[in-house]
Design a protein around this motif. Structure first.
Motif, mmCIF file in Angstrom:
data_model
loop_
_atom_site.group_PDB
_atom_site.id
_atom_site.type_symbol
_atom_site.label_atom_id
_atom_site.label_comp_id
_atom_site.label_asym_id
_atom_site.label_seq_id
_atom_site.Cartn_x
_atom_site.Cartn_y
_atom_site.Cartn_z
ATOM 1 N N MET A 1 0.833 -1.204 0.000
ATOM 2 C CA MET A 1 0.000 0.000 0.000
ATOM 3 C C MET A 1 0.867 1.253 0.000
ATOM 4 S SD MET A 1 -3.156 0.833 -0.088
ATOM 5 C CE MET A 1 -4.210 2.228 0.189
ATOM 6 N N ARG A 2 1.934 1.229 0.821
ATOM 7 C CA ARG A 2 2.809 2.394 0.859
ATOM 8 C C ARG A 2 3.533 2.562 -0.474
ATOM 9 N NH1 ARG A 2 3.805 4.877 5.648
ATOM 10 N NH2 ARG A 2 2.864 3.937 7.473
ATOM 11 N N PHE A 3 3.876 1.434 -1.108
ATOM 12 C CA PHE A 3 4.531 1.529 -2.405
ATOM 13 C C PHE A 3 3.640 2.230 -3.410
ATOM 14 C CE2 PHE A 3 6.922 0.553 -6.073
ATOM 15 C CZ PHE A 3 6.043 0.077 -7.033
ATOM 16 N N VAL A 9 2.036 9.329 -6.484
ATOM 17 C CA VAL A 9 2.507 10.698 -6.482
ATOM 18 C C VAL A 9 3.528 10.932 -7.578
ATOM 19 C CG1 VAL A 9 3.480 12.497 -5.082
ATOM 20 C CG2 VAL A 9 2.170 10.715 -4.030
ATOM 21 N N LEU A 10 4.403 9.995 -7.781
ATOM 22 C CA LEU A 10 5.379 10.166 -8.847
ATOM 23 C C LEU A 10 4.687 10.390 -10.177
ATOM 24 C CD1 LEU A 10 7.944 7.402 -7.876
ATOM 25 C CD2 LEU A 10 8.382 9.844 -7.979
ATOM 26 N N GLU A 181 -6.691 17.117 4.124
ATOM 27 C CA GLU A 181 -6.312 16.881 2.726
ATOM 28 C C GLU A 181 -4.961 17.512 2.413
ATOM 29 O OE1 GLU A 181 -7.712 14.881 0.612
ATOM 30 O OE2 GLU A 181 -9.323 14.368 2.009
ATOM 31 N N LEU A 182 -4.694 18.682 2.966
ATOM 32 C CA LEU A 182 -3.394 19.316 2.755
ATOM 33 C C LEU A 182 -2.280 18.460 3.354
ATOM 34 C CD1 LEU A 182 -1.649 21.682 1.821
ATOM 35 C CD2 LEU A 182 -2.264 22.891 3.940
ATOM 36 N N GLU A 183 -2.519 17.903 4.513
ATOM 37 C CA GLU A 183 -1.528 17.036 5.135
ATOM 38 C C GLU A 183 -1.267 15.802 4.272
ATOM 39 O OE1 GLU A 183 -1.226 14.544 9.292
ATOM 40 O OE2 GLU A 183 -1.822 16.657 9.374
ATOM 41 N N GLN A 184 -2.333 15.208 3.743
ATOM 42 C CA GLN A 184 -2.171 14.041 2.879
ATOM 43 C C GLN A 184 -1.430 14.399 1.592
ATOM 44 O OE1 GLN A 184 -3.343 10.606 3.592
ATOM 45 N NE2 GLN A 184 -3.024 11.716 5.509
ATOM 46 N N PHE A 185 -1.704 15.575 1.071
ATOM 47 C CA PHE A 185 -1.005 16.023 -0.135
ATOM 48 C C PHE A 185 0.494 16.167 0.129
ATOM 49 C CE2 PHE A 185 0.601 19.640 -2.686
ATOM 50 C CZ PHE A 185 0.469 19.090 -3.949
ATOM 51 N N SER A 190 6.064 14.245 -0.311
ATOM 52 C CA SER A 190 7.274 13.905 0.428
ATOM 53 C C SER A 190 7.746 12.504 0.074
ATOM 54 C CB SER A 190 7.013 14.010 1.931
ATOM 55 O OG SER A 190 8.114 13.545 2.672
ATOM 56 N N ARG A 191 6.835 11.547 0.044
ATOM 57 C CA ARG A 191 7.208 10.167 -0.288
ATOM 58 C C ARG A 191 7.753 10.057 -1.699
ATOM 59 N NH1 ARG A 191 2.066 6.621 1.987
ATOM 60 N NH2 ARG A 191 2.596 6.692 4.204
ATOM 61 N N ALA A 192 7.194 10.833 -2.613
ATOM 62 C CA ALA A 192 7.595 10.732 -4.012
ATOM 63 C C ALA A 192 8.801 11.589 -4.353
ATOM 64 C CB ALA A 192 6.428 11.142 -4.899
ATOM 65 N N GLY A 193 9.209 12.461 -3.436
ATOM 66 C CA GLY A 193 10.272 13.404 -3.759
ATOM 67 C C GLY A 193 9.828 14.434 -4.779
#
Length: 363
Positions: A1-3, A9-10, A181-185, A190-193
């Motif tokens: 799921m995290r992947f 996002v990428l 939603e802003l936090e999730q964005f 962040s995860r995708a760089g």
């Protein structure tokens, strides 16, 4: 799921910012103009505190979050667009319908259906959601990708998180929602760089062809074309699978109708009681009919609860349907019976055009 959260996002950051994902000179000009009219949140204590707390909760870099929020801009236009219509503004289903069901949108829907028939059929087999519902959603939301939005997502979300219109009747609740939603964005970027200043979307921060909010994108978007990434801007298969997964996750029941025709027995009618639960299916068929609603045919054998859905027509008499649990599921995408009916009817018009070769707007 995290992947998958990361690959979402990428794909989204790349496509939303690239010249071939949302691009025309006109769109770039609109985006620049929308951003130029804003006031940066740099120096806003509430916004900076939010960045610190979000970084702590989600584990991304605090300074990165502060820089991103500092460069987000408060857009007065976003606040204005979020205002509800003035009290007393009459609702009009016929006018609302005409905005979404016309020859141009139907023709685009026919092409989308024909180009993606295999993916639509596979989604229906896997998730149980009919092709016409998926096609209706994508058509109502973005005209099959033609109108995906020209606001920087971070600007829209920050404006609604920190400067939601105070006059709105649910201002506190909605502000809290957009902070989430802003936090999730930020978590996604962040995860995708990715660069959080690049993705574009609607004035509410929704993204891609199906206009998913960041939390929906993280939770329900799927790699339906099997290429190892999730791209809701350009992969029609990913869009189709993600919309179907969204509805399945909210309880879509395979084979169930969305609504039935309904008339009334004036001698027994208790319309006030029937309308009290709004669009939430509450009444068994027996209790529905005992309150004066008249059903016929398959509706009499409907196994689940029903709701009386009222569609007002301005000064003209309203229209009514008996909404099922599947009708209610469609409103999880947008809390509006008018929206749900537009999705249903656009999907049916496109399906009829695909099957019969016509591309008219119907009646």
């Amino acid at each position: 799921m995290r992947f998958f959260a990361a690959v979402i996002v990428l794909a989204l950051a790349a496509t939303a910012a690239s010249a071939d994902a949302q691009t025309s000179a006109r769109k770039r000009q609109l985006t620049e103009r929308n951003s130029a009219r804003g006031t940066p949140y740099e120096g806003n204590e509430d916004a900076m505190r939010f960045a610190d707390e979000a970084a702590l909760r989600q584990g991304f870099d605090r300074e990165w979050a502060r820089r991103a929020i500092a460069q987000a801009q408060m857009l007065p236009l976003v606040s204005r667009l979020m205002q509800p219509p003035p009290v007393g503004t009459p609702k009009n289903w016929r006018v609302y319908r005409s905005r979404f069901i016309d020859a141009t949108r139907i023709r685009a829907g026919v092409k989308f259906w024909q180009d993606n028939q295999q993916a639509l059929e596979r989604a229906e087999r896997q998730y149980g959601v009919p092709a016409e519902i998926i096609v209706g959603i994508v058509g109502v939301e973005t005209i099959y990708g033609q109108q995906v939005g020209n606001f920087r997502v971070i600007d829209a979300l920050a404006t609604l998180a920190f400067d939601f219109p105070a006059t709105h009747p649910r201002a506190a609740e909605r502000s809290a929602y957009f902070r989430g939603e802003l936090e999730q964005f930020l978590l996604m970027q962040s995860r995708a760089g990715g660069d959080p200043l690049q993705p574009l979307g609607s004035f509410a921060g929704a993204m891609g062809m199906p206009q998913f909010m960041p939390s929906s994108l993280l939770r329900w978007a799927v790699d339906f074309d099997g290429d190892g990434r999730i791209d809701l801007a350009r992969s029609h298969a990913d869009v189709i699978g993600s919309v179907a997964n969204y509805f399945k996750s909210y309880g879509w029941q395979t084979g169930m109708a969305t609504h039935y025709p309904v008339t009334f027995d004036p001698a027994r009618l208790d319309k006030e009681a029937l309308l009290a639960p709004d669009i939430l299916p509450t009444f068994s068929v027996a209790s529905f009919m005992a309150k004066g609603a008249v059903l016929e045919g398959a509706a009499v054998q409907h196994p689940g609860p029903l709701a009386l859905v009222e569609l007002q027509n301005g000064d003209a008499p309203p229209q009514y349907v008996a909404g099922t649990e599947n009708f209610y599921v469609i409103t999880r995408y947008n809390w509006s019976s008018y929206y749900a009916m537009a999705v249903i009817e656009l999907g049916r018009e496109v399906q009829a055009a695909v099957n019969g070769g016509a591309t008219g707007a119907g009646e």
